[in-house]
Design an enzyme around this catalytic site. Structure first.
Site, PDB file in Angstrom:
ATOM      1  N   HIS A   7      79.591  17.716  61.970  1.00 42.93           N
ATOM      2  CA  HIS A   7      78.854  18.979  61.893  1.00 42.93           C
ATOM      3  C   HIS A   7      79.608  19.964  60.997  1.00 42.93           C
ATOM      4  CE1 HIS A   7      76.648  17.433  65.376  1.00 42.93           C
ATOM      5  NE2 HIS A   7      77.821  17.213  65.938  1.00 42.93           N
ATOM      6  N   CYS A  42      84.662  38.988  56.410  1.00 47.05           N
ATOM      7  CA  CYS A  42      83.972  37.977  57.224  1.00 47.05           C
ATOM      8  C   CYS A  42      84.855  36.776  57.553  1.00 47.05           C
ATOM      9  CB  CYS A  42      82.717  37.502  56.508  1.00 47.05           C
ATOM     10  SG  CYS A  42      81.526  38.819  56.162  1.00 47.05           S
ATOM     11  N   ASN A  91      73.336  37.967  58.837  1.00 46.76           N
ATOM     12  CA  ASN A  91      74.773  37.826  58.622  1.00 46.76           C
ATOM     13  C   ASN A  91      75.501  38.706  59.632  1.00 46.76           C
ATOM     14  OD1 ASN A  91      77.414  37.795  57.762  1.00 46.76           O
ATOM     15  ND2 ASN A  91      76.964  38.188  55.607  1.00 46.76           N
TER      16      ASN A  91
END
Length: 504
Positions: free
Chosen positions: A409, A249, A446
Site C-alpha cells: 500500500h 505538510c 488537503n
C-alpha cells in the site's frame, strides 16, 4: 478538456496586467512537469541508503556470528567434561555470563517502535462545504476581485477535491483578518477531537503518556500548541513536550521521527504525536494568484498517533515502524523559496506557492526514494539495478527498480490531483495504489500533515490491511522536504472505531 486541465498548475507567473478598464488579470503558464525519474540516478543517495542499511543491520549480523562461535566451542566439550570439570560455582558463573551477554545484546539492539493506534478527526456536518458554496461565500465576502474569484473557481474545478470537505466559516467574513483567537479555537477543536478518539480507543490515560510531540505548520502561539494539549488533558508535570512549527505538510513524519528517538531514549514509554493545521490561519483574502492556491486546497483536519517502545505492546499494536527516511533540499535557493508565508503589496499575509514547486518537489522525491530503495527493495531488484547501472550503455536510461514489489500500500500526501497524477506516472503506480490518496483528497481535501493518516484510515475502513502488509507513507512540504515512513502491519486491521470514513 486537456487544455482545461492544463490551466491548473501551482506554477504561476505572478504578473498583474493593468488594462484600460483598470482591472487586473493574471497570466498562467504551464511549467515543466515533475523531473523524469528515469533520466538520472544520483549515486550519493544510493550510497546513503546502503549506509542506513548497514548501520541498522550491524547488531543482527553480529548476533548469529557470536552464537555460532559459542556453539562450536561448546560442541568440543562432552557432558562428562562438564560433570567432571565444572562445579556448582563454575556453572553459576557460566549462566551469569550468558545472562550478561544476552542483557547487553538486548540493551544495545535498537528497540522496535510500535504504532499502537491512531485516530483522525472528522468535523461536524455543519462545516461541510461544496465547491459551489465555497465560491459563493468567497464572492459574498467582498474580499476578492472578480478575477481572483474566477481563478479560484478554475483551480477548484480541476483540483480533485469533492463537495464534502470541511472549512470554518469564519474565513468568509467580510474583511476577515488573521486572528490568533480563531486559529487557537480551530486548533483546539481538531486536536482535542482526535486525541479524545485515540484515548477512548486505546484505553490509555493521559498520565500514562511520557512524550508529546505536536506539529502545526503555520499557527505557532505562546504558550505553544503542545502546552495547550498538556493543559487540557492534564498530563503529568514530567511530560516531555515538543512543538514543531513552520515545517509544512512534511512535519508529520518529522514528528514521528522525533518521537522514535525519544522512545529509544526512554524505553517502555508511550509517545503521543498530534498532526494538525489551522485553516483560519493559512487563509488569504487578497488577489495574488500564487497566494490563492492554498485557499482552494487546505481543509480542516487532524490526526493523533500513539506509539510505544515497550515489547509488551506488540501484541495489541497495529503496526511496527520499519524505516524512516528524510530528505531536505533547503540548501538550494529555489527549493527554499518554493513555499513560503509572506505579505502581498497590501500587507495581507498568505502562503505563496512558487512556480518552481512541482519541479523542486520532484527532485526531493527522487532523492528520497533513491535513499529508501536499498532499505526496502528485494535483493533481486537491487541486483538488477546495479547490473544495469554498471553495464548500461552511455545514452541508455538507468533501470529504476519497481517499488510496487516493496509495498502492498502507498499513502501519498493528498496535495492536489495534478501532483498525484505526476507521481503516479513517474513511479508507474496502479490505480489501486493511488486509491487511498485520491479518495482522501476528494473527501477531506488537503489536511496538511495529517493527510497520510486519513489515507491509512481509508485502507483500514475498506479492510485492505492484512498481517505483514507494508505501508509506505510519503509526505512533502516547505523547505523543500520529502519524507518517507514505512510500517509493517502486525495483524489484520479492519474498520477503526471511530472511523472518519463512516458516518455515525
Amino acid at each position: 478538456m486537456a487544455r482545461e486541465q492544463e490551466r491548473f498548475s501551482t506554477e504561476i507567473a505572478n504578473q498583474a496586467v493593468d488594462n484600460n478598464a483598470g482591472s487586473f488579470c493574471y497570466s498562467v503558464k504551464v511549467r515543466p512537469r515533475l523531473p523524469d525519474f528515469l533520466s538520472s540516478v544520483n549515486l550519493k543517495y544510493v550510497k546513503l541508503g546502503y549506509s542506513y542499511l548497514l548501520r541498522h543491520s550491524f547488531y543482527f549480523l553480529v548476533a548469529p556470528i557470536l552464537i555460532v562461535i559459542f556453539g562450536v566451542e561448546l560442541r568440543k566439550l562432552s557432558w562428562e567434561d562438564f560433570y567432571q570439570k565444572c562445579d556448582l560455582i563454575d556453572a553459576l558463573f557460566m549462566m551469569g555470563l550468558l545472562g550478561l551477554i544476552l542483557y547487553i545484546y538486548l540493551d544495545l539492539t535498537p528497540r522496535s517502535i510500535y504504532l499502537v493506534d491512531f485516530a483522525c478527526y472528522r468535523p461536524p456536518n455543519e462545516l461541510k462545504i461544496s465547491k459551489e458554496e465555497f465560491i459563493e461565500l468567497a464572492r459574498k465576502s467582498g474580499n476578492f476581485s472578480d478575477t481572483a474569484i474566477e481563478y479560484q473557481q478554475r483551480v477548484l474545478k480541476n483540483s480533485g477535491i469533492g463537495d464534502e470537505t470541511y472549512m470554518p466559516r469564519a474565513v468568509f467574513r467580510p474583511g476577515y483578518k488573521l486572528s490568533l483567537k480563531d486559529g487557537r479555537e480551530e486548533a483546539a477543536t481538531v486536536m482535542f477531537g482526535a486525541i479524545n478518539d485515540l484515548l477512548a480507543a486505546t484505553k490509555i490515560r493521559p498520565k500514562d503518556i511520557r512524550i508529546l510531540v505536536v506539529n502545526c505548520g503555520v499557527l505557532n502561539t505562546t504558550p505553544s500548541l503542545s502546552s495547550m494539549v498538556v493543559n487540557h488533558f492534564k498530563f503529568k508535570h514530567k511530560i516531555h513536550s515538543f512543538n514543531l512549527g513552520g515545517m509544512g505538510c512534511a512535519a508529520g513524519v518529522i514528528a514521528i521521527d522525533l518521537a522514535r528517538d525519544l522512545l529509544l531514549a526512554y524505553p517502555g514509554s508511550y509517545a503521543l504525536v498530534v498532526s494538525a493545521e489551522a485553516v483560519t490561519y493559512t487563509w488569504y483574502n487578497g488577489n495574488e494568484a500564487d497566494m490563492l492556491i492554498p485557499n482552494c486546497f487546505f481543509r480542516m483536519g487532524a490526526a493523533a498517533m500513539l506509539l510505544s517502545s515497550s515489547r509488551l505492546e506488540r501484541w495489541r499494536s497495529k503496526y511496527e515502524l520499519k524505516q524512516l527516511v528524510r530528505t531536505h533540499k533547503a540548501m538550494d535557493n529555489r527549493s527554499y523559496k518554493s513555499i513560503q508565508m509572506r505579505e502581498d503589496e497590501e500587507g495581507k499575509k498568505g502562503i505563496s506557492v512558487s512556480k518552481d514547486v512541482i519541479e523542486v518537489g520532484g527532485h526531493a522525491l527522487k532523492a528520497n526514494i533513491t535513499t529508501l530503495g536499498p532499505l526496502v527493495l528485494p535483493v533481486s531488484e537491487q541486483l538488477h539495478f546495479f547490473t544495469n547501472l554498471l553495464f548500461k550503455k552511455k545514452k541508455a536510461k538507468p533501470y529504476i527498480p519497481d517499488y510496487k514489489l516493496a509495498f502492498e500500500h502507498v499513502c501519498i500526501l493528498a496535495t492536489s490531483k495534478k501532483v498525484l497524477d505526476e507521481i503516479q506516472n513517474n513511479l508507474e503506480l496502479t490505480e489501486e495504489y493511488m486509491e487511498a490518496s485520491r479518495k482522501t483528497l476528494e473527501r477531506f481535501g488537503n489536511t496538511s500533515s495529517s493527510s497520510i493518516w486519513y489515507e491509512l484510515a481509508y485502507l483500514e475502513a475498506n479492510s485492505r490491511i492484512n498481517r505483514k502488509d507494508r505501508i509506505w507513507q510519503i509526505a512533502f512540504g516547505s523547505g523543500f522536504k520529502c519524507n518517507s515512513v514505512v510500517w509493517k502491519a502486525l495483524r489484520n486491521n479492519g474498520k477503526p472505531k471511530p472511523c472518519p470514513w463512516v458516518e455515525d
